[in-house]
Enzyme design. Structure first.
Site, mmCIF file in Angstrom:
data_model
loop_
_atom_site.group_PDB
_atom_site.id
_atom_site.type_symbol
_atom_site.label_atom_id
_atom_site.label_comp_id
_atom_site.label_asym_id
_atom_site.label_seq_id
_atom_site.Cartn_x
_atom_site.Cartn_y
_atom_site.Cartn_z
ATOM 1 N N GLY A 360 0.816 -1.208 0.000
ATOM 2 C CA GLY A 360 0.000 0.000 0.000
ATOM 3 C C GLY A 360 0.846 1.252 0.000
ATOM 4 O O GLY A 360 2.075 1.201 -0.118
ATOM 5 N N CYS A 361 0.198 2.394 0.171
ATOM 6 C CA CYS A 361 0.918 3.660 0.119
ATOM 7 C C CYS A 361 1.821 3.858 1.324
ATOM 8 O O CYS A 361 2.760 4.655 1.286
ATOM 9 C CB CYS A 361 -0.063 4.822 -0.006
#
Length: 393
Positions: A360-361
């Site tokens: 994910g980010c």
């Protein structure tokens, strides 16, 4: 002529009294040492830095340890780096000097240095924990110690409750879990919140530039690189022009206040490092360190650190875990270290929950069906993969 000398003496006396009132330090000033051999920019560069610091030395005095030079500062004369460091240790242990700034000094394992930088985005001071030395041979254990060392330094510098952020590196989530456990056990850790919209105590590059946390926890090699970037990004790297140097060596049961400079440090950084050393001495660094270590140990620091290095029984990698029936996985659980990601997926499969790994980010994530987020999060927390609830990216 005599009247003029008397007037000068009276004027200096009143100035000294005024400075003492402003600084809050009366009586004997602390003495800060500076070794003057070893710089890539020569002895003159270091002496110039000391003379710059001396202009602001209302509450400290400077002692140079090195070859004889033309200066009004006190000099303890030595002519080699080995002799210089031996003399430095002697002066520290005898309490003739309260702290010392030097280069290329070998700390014992268990000791690492806390740098102090000025971040470019907002001009905020930030402590980088840590920048040289080795707190532990085990990387994650070292980073937990680095966090403690950063807190110690910030408190000795007058910040009673510094915010702590953990740079988003391999092991960051394990470090966060350990620090949160320490906090739960009674040793207060004031976690910073990332400036990014999803927040959290794990910091990204934006937070480095803005100085989101008072203390930024990192592994020493990364911290060393960041120190060099922050210090010399305007000069091309050969001359460190900004910041306060690589900081004091902190360690459990380590008492000498020795601060490190790079051989590339320019005179402005030398001056700032001396001021840093003076303020740490005035803040009783050794006493603060003893107090904080005692408090952290009362909160089971040693047991938490032992958990990183003890032998644990793991399931054989050859064990076949049946994959549950595939589901749509749009729910993401963060807070899992990259090294544990596949094991976390296997743990959920074993619990009958279909999961996939992803990135994910904010780093590694486990993807599960949104309807099973709570169940999956509880399973991962019980298995020790996360400290608490995950959050979507």
């Amino acid at each position: 002529m005599e009247n003029m000398e008397i007037k000068k003496l009276i004027g200096k006396t009143f100035l000294d009294i005024s400075e003492a009132i402003q600084s809050g330090h009366f009586g004997t000033k602390v003495k800060v040492g500076l070794t003057t051999l070893g710089s890539e920019h020569g002895v003159e560069n270091l002496v110039k830095g000391a003379e710059l610091a001396a202009k602001d030395s209302s509450d400290f005095e400077i002692v140079l340890i090195g070859p004889k030079v033309d200066t009004e500062l006190e000099i303890v004369e030595v002519n080699s780096e080995d002799e210089m460091h031996k003399k430095m240790e002697e002066l520290l242990d005898s309490k003739y000097i309260a702290s010392c700034v030097t280069m290329h000094y070998n700390f014992p394992i268990g000791v690492s240095t806390v740098g102090r930088v000025i971040t470019p985005a907002r001009g905020k001071e930030m402590f980088l924990a840590t920048t040289t030395g080795t707190a532990s041979a085990h990387r994650t254990e070292a980073m937990v110690k680095n966090a403690l060392y950063g807190i110690i330094t910030a408190k000795a510098m007058g910040n009673p409750n510094p915010t702590v952020g953990i740079l988003n590196l391999d092991g960051a989530r394990q470090v966060e879990r350990a620090l949160r456990e320490l906090d739960t056990n009674g040793y207060k850790v004031n976690f910073a919140e990332s400036m990014r919209s999803d927040g959290g105590a794990v910091m990204r590059g934006n937070d480095l530039l803005a100085g989101t946390a008072d203390v930024m926890v990192t592994d020493t090699l990364t911290g060393n690189i960041m120190m060099k970037v922050f210090s010399s990004y305007t000069t091309g790297g050969s001359y460190e022009a900004m910041g306060y140097g690589y900081g004091p060596g902190i360690g459990i049961d380590y008492e000498r206040a020795i601060l490190i400079l790079s051989r590339a440090s320019g005179s402005p950084v030398v001056a700032n490092a001396i001021k840093y050393a003076a303020k740490l001495a005035q803040g009783n660094l050794a006493e603060v360190s003893k107090r904080e270590v005692k408090a952290a140990r009362a909160a089971k620091l040693d047991e938490i650190l032992a958990g990183f290095t003890k032998e644990t029984k793991k399931e054989s990698s050859d064990e076949e875990v049946a994959m549950p029936e595939k589901e749509v996985v749009t729910g993401s659980i963060s807070g899992i270290d990259i090294m544990d990601l596949e094991d976390a997926v296997q743990a959920l499969w074993k619990a009958g929950i279909y999961a996939e790994s992803g990135m994910g980010c904010t780093g590694p994530i486990v993807l599960v069906n949104e309807g099973k987020m709570v169940e999956a999060t509880e399973a991962l927390a019980k298995a020790g993969f996360i400290a608490g609830s995950g959050s979507p990216c």
